[in-house]
Every structure is written in C-alpha cells, then in structure tokens.
Design a protein around this motif. Structure first.
Motif, PDB file in Angstrom:
ATOM      1  N   LEU A 146       1.021  -0.612  -0.019  1.00 16.10           N
ATOM      2  CA  LEU A 146      -0.293   0.153  -0.317  1.00 16.10           C
ATOM      3  C   LEU A 146       1.083   1.506   0.255  1.00 16.10           C
ATOM      4  O   LEU A 146       0.377   1.956  -0.419  1.00 16.10           O
ATOM      5  CB  LEU A 146      -1.094   0.265   1.081  1.00 16.10           C
ATOM      6  N   PHE A 147       1.634   1.529   0.922  1.00 14.88           N
ATOM      7  CA  PHE A 147       2.757   2.810   0.985  1.00 14.88           C
ATOM      8  C   PHE A 147       3.549   2.716  -0.184  1.00 14.88           C
ATOM      9  O   PHE A 147       3.767   3.766  -0.912  1.00 14.88           O
ATOM     10  CB  PHE A 147       3.737   2.196   2.298  1.00 14.88           C
ATOM     11  N   GLY A 154       2.547   9.558  -5.341  1.00 17.09           N
ATOM     12  CA  GLY A 154       2.779  10.829  -4.963  1.00 17.09           C
ATOM     13  C   GLY A 154       1.549  10.863  -3.809  1.00 17.09           C
ATOM     14  O   GLY A 154       1.628  12.536  -3.251  1.00 17.09           O
ATOM     15  N   TRP A 155       1.049  10.427  -3.135  1.00 20.56           N
ATOM     16  CA  TRP A 155      -0.130  10.724  -2.215  1.00 20.56           C
ATOM     17  C   TRP A 155       0.149  10.384  -0.717  1.00 20.56           C
ATOM     18  O   TRP A 155      -0.743  10.497   0.037  1.00 20.56           O
ATOM     19  CB  TRP A 155      -0.966   9.433  -2.468  1.00 20.56           C
ATOM     20  N   VAL A 156       1.704   9.883  -0.947  1.00 17.69           N
ATOM     21  CA  VAL A 156       2.523  10.351   0.671  1.00 17.69           C
ATOM     22  C   VAL A 156       2.413  11.713   1.067  1.00 17.69           C
ATOM     23  O   VAL A 156       2.473  12.519   1.194  1.00 17.69           O
ATOM     24  CB  VAL A 156       3.911   9.425   0.687  1.00 17.69           C
ATOM     25  N   GLY A 161      -3.294  10.231   1.021  1.00 22.33           N
ATOM     26  CA  GLY A 161      -2.728   8.852   1.251  1.00 22.33           C
ATOM     27  C   GLY A 161      -3.698   8.688   2.402  1.00 22.33           C
ATOM     28  O   GLY A 161      -3.457   7.870   2.282  1.00 22.33           O
ATOM     29  N   LEU A 162      -3.804   9.902   3.032  1.00 22.17           N
ATOM     30  CA  LEU A 162      -4.743   8.957   5.017  1.00 22.17           C
ATOM     31  C   LEU A 162      -5.793   8.650   4.283  1.00 22.17           C
ATOM     32  O   LEU A 162      -6.362   7.892   5.619  1.00 22.17           O
ATOM     33  CB  LEU A 162      -4.056  10.120   5.435  1.00 22.17           C
ATOM     34  N   ILE A 163      -6.848   9.391   3.947  1.00 26.18           N
ATOM     35  CA  ILE A 163      -8.392   9.292   3.913  1.00 26.18           C
ATOM     36  C   ILE A 163      -8.703   7.685   2.573  1.00 26.18           C
ATOM     37  O   ILE A 163      -9.624   6.844   3.384  1.00 26.18           O
ATOM     38  CB  ILE A 163      -8.528  10.208   2.972  1.00 26.18           C
ATOM     39  N   MET A 235       2.360   6.847   6.726  1.00 26.60           N
ATOM     40  CA  MET A 235       1.796   8.244   5.458  1.00 26.60           C
ATOM     41  C   MET A 235       2.243   9.395   5.967  1.00 26.60           C
ATOM     42  O   MET A 235       1.662   9.940   4.800  1.00 26.60           O
ATOM     43  CB  MET A 235       0.403   7.639   5.660  1.00 26.60           C
ATOM     44  N   THR A 236       2.501   9.563   7.176  1.00 29.27           N
ATOM     45  CA  THR A 236       2.701  11.125   7.547  1.00 29.27           C
ATOM     46  C   THR A 236       4.698  11.570   7.581  1.00 29.27           C
ATOM     47  O   THR A 236       4.875  10.320   7.406  1.00 29.27           O
ATOM     48  CB  THR A 236       2.578  11.471   8.441  1.00 29.27           C
TER      49      THR A 236
END
Length: 295
Positions: A146-147, A154-156, A161-163, A235-236
C-alpha cells in the motif's frame, strides 16, 4: 366502635408486597454480580482517571513513588506547554481525516451492503466471503504494498493518502449487508412495480431504512480513524500533516520524558471520543447486536 378506613388497610398491604418483591429480587447472585460489575468499572475507569489527574501534576510529582493519587497542588503548566506545539493543526487534521473517512465509508458500505444483500448475481457469495476473510487480515500485512502504491501516486504525506485507502473497510460492508437483509423484499418489489428507478429506490426507500446501521457505522468509523496511529505514522512525513495522536507521541523526549505533558496530550485526545460515545451510546449498542438474529 371505631370505623376503619379501607384505604388505610390497603396501603400497608401494597407496601408489604413491594418490600417482599424487592427482597425476592435481591438475591445473593445478583448482589455478587453487582459488586463484580462495580469493581470492573473502577478497574477500567482508573487508567483514564490516572491520565486526567496526571495532566495537572508537575513532572516531579507525576513520577513519584509512592504515587500521589490526587494532585495536592494542581497546575496548568502541562497544558501551557502542550499548546506551545501546533495542537490546533493536529486536531484539525484528525477531524478532517476522521470525518472524511466516516462519510466515505458510510456511502460506499451502504451501497455495497445493499447490493450484496438484495441483488442476485454470479459470485455474490464469494465476494461476501472475501470481505469476511479480509476482516481477519491484519493491516500490517498490506502496509508495504500500500505504501509503495501511494508513493508511486505521490500521495504520501497528503490527505488523499490518509483517507482513500480506508474507504473499502470490510467491517462496514459486512455490517450494512447484515442489516440490509432485514429489509422486506416485498417493499423493494412494490417500488419497482410503481416505476421507481434503482437510484430513486436506493435514495428514497433503502437509505432511510438503513439509518440505524449508518449511524452505528459512522461512530465506529470515526473512532477507528481517530485512533489509527500506525497507518498515520507511516503515511505522514511533516509536522503539519500529523494528527493529534501522532503529535502527542512526538512530545516524548529522547533522554527525558515529561509524563505530565504526555498525560495532558492524552487527555485532550480522548475528549472527542468520550463525547461521541456518550452522545451515541445507543448507536454503539445497536451496532454490536445488529444482524445477530437475522442474516
């Protein structure tokens, strides 16, 4: 000869019946069960009490042995130090992520649950079995692929990327499917005979009937998202994208830790969860028992 009022004779008799009924109900097993419930309640409430009381203690007092069970000299120093950090930003991120996940999961799960419960198509049983099996799959198993996928997009370190990865929650689909099975099929057939389209049928008939399940799922989703420390940690990357649980965790020092400050942050992070639980306690109970009889 003294006359006796019949009402005066009835009152003691009724009172004696209430007393005897109360004595019958007050049995030894019930007394022991009540005592055990009280002890269990105190056992589970004590950690929260310790966190709240520690939030008003200085560092030297919070770690003393024997412990100070009640803050003799309460102070707001921990709260002052806490709000020197971007706590408002952390709370904003937590609310945005939890609310968006709650809304998206409720919409997707209600649609999927209705289709799996009331529509006949090849592979329906297999798809539902896959959802049930996915409920037993730990999140850590899919974290690496997933990561990698989110990094390619480019959603990290973004809200997307969190939702978005949390929208297909298997428990949400399972809960809505079990509740949608209780909707009478005759009601759906009558709507189709009247010429109702599939979208109108779902919006005007199915969704209102699914409101209890949607309410329970919304609370479960909000709490799960608010406490999702592990995924948000992965993810952050920046302080501005941290949620409140992550931000509170960063307050821990490398060599020394101000436990009073940590307890203040933990107490602040628990306030929304306690408020939501008290407001929607009935929805929690319905969500636990929903689908237990039928389905």
């Amino acid at each position: 000869m003294n006359s006796t009022n019949p009402l005066e004779l009835r009152a003691p008799i009724g009172q004696s019946k209430k007393v005897s009924k109360w004595k019958k109900e007050l049995t030894i097993p019930k007394i022991l069960a009540t005592i055990l419930l009280i002890l269990a309640t105190l056992f589970f409430i004590f950690p929260f009490y310790w966190v709240v009381s520690g939030a008003f203690k200085l560092q030297t007092v919070a770690t003393t042995i024997p412990p100070e069970w009640f803050p003799a000299k309460p102070t707001l120093q921990n709260w002052t130090e806490l709000f020197k950090n971007p706590v408002e930003r952390w709370m904003f991120n937590s609310f945005i992520i939890a609310f968006c996940e709650m809304a998206a999961i409720c919409i997707v799960s209600s649609c999927a649950g209705y289709v799996l419960a009331k529509k006949s198509f090849p592979g329906r049983g297999i798809i539902f079995t896959m959802f049930v099996a996915a409920m037993a799959l730990p999140k850590q198993v899919i974290l690496v692929p997933l990561f990698t996928m989110l990094a390619d997009f480019g959603w990290v370190n973004t809200y997307k990327g969190l939702i978005l990865p949390a929208i297909g929650w298997p428990f949400g689909v399972f809960l809505m499917k079990q509740f949608a099975q209780t909707i009478p099929g005759e009601l759906i057939e009558a709507a189709k005979i009247d010429g109702s389209s599939e979208i109108r049928l779902f919006g005007t008939i199915i969704l209102p009937l699914l409101k209890p399940a949607i309410g329970a799922l919304a609370i479960f989703t909000f709490i799960t998202s608010w406490n999702d420390y592990f995924s948000q940690l992965i993810m952050t990357r920046s302080t501005s994208m941290m949620t409140l649980p992550l931000g509170v965790a960063t307050l821990r020092g490398e060599f020394t830790t101000n436990y009073g400050l940590l307890m203040a942050g933990a107490a602040l992070a628990s306030i929304p969860m306690i408020a939501i639980f008290l407001m929607f306690q009935k929805a929690f109970t319905q969500g636990i028992t929903m689908g237990a009889v039928k389905g």
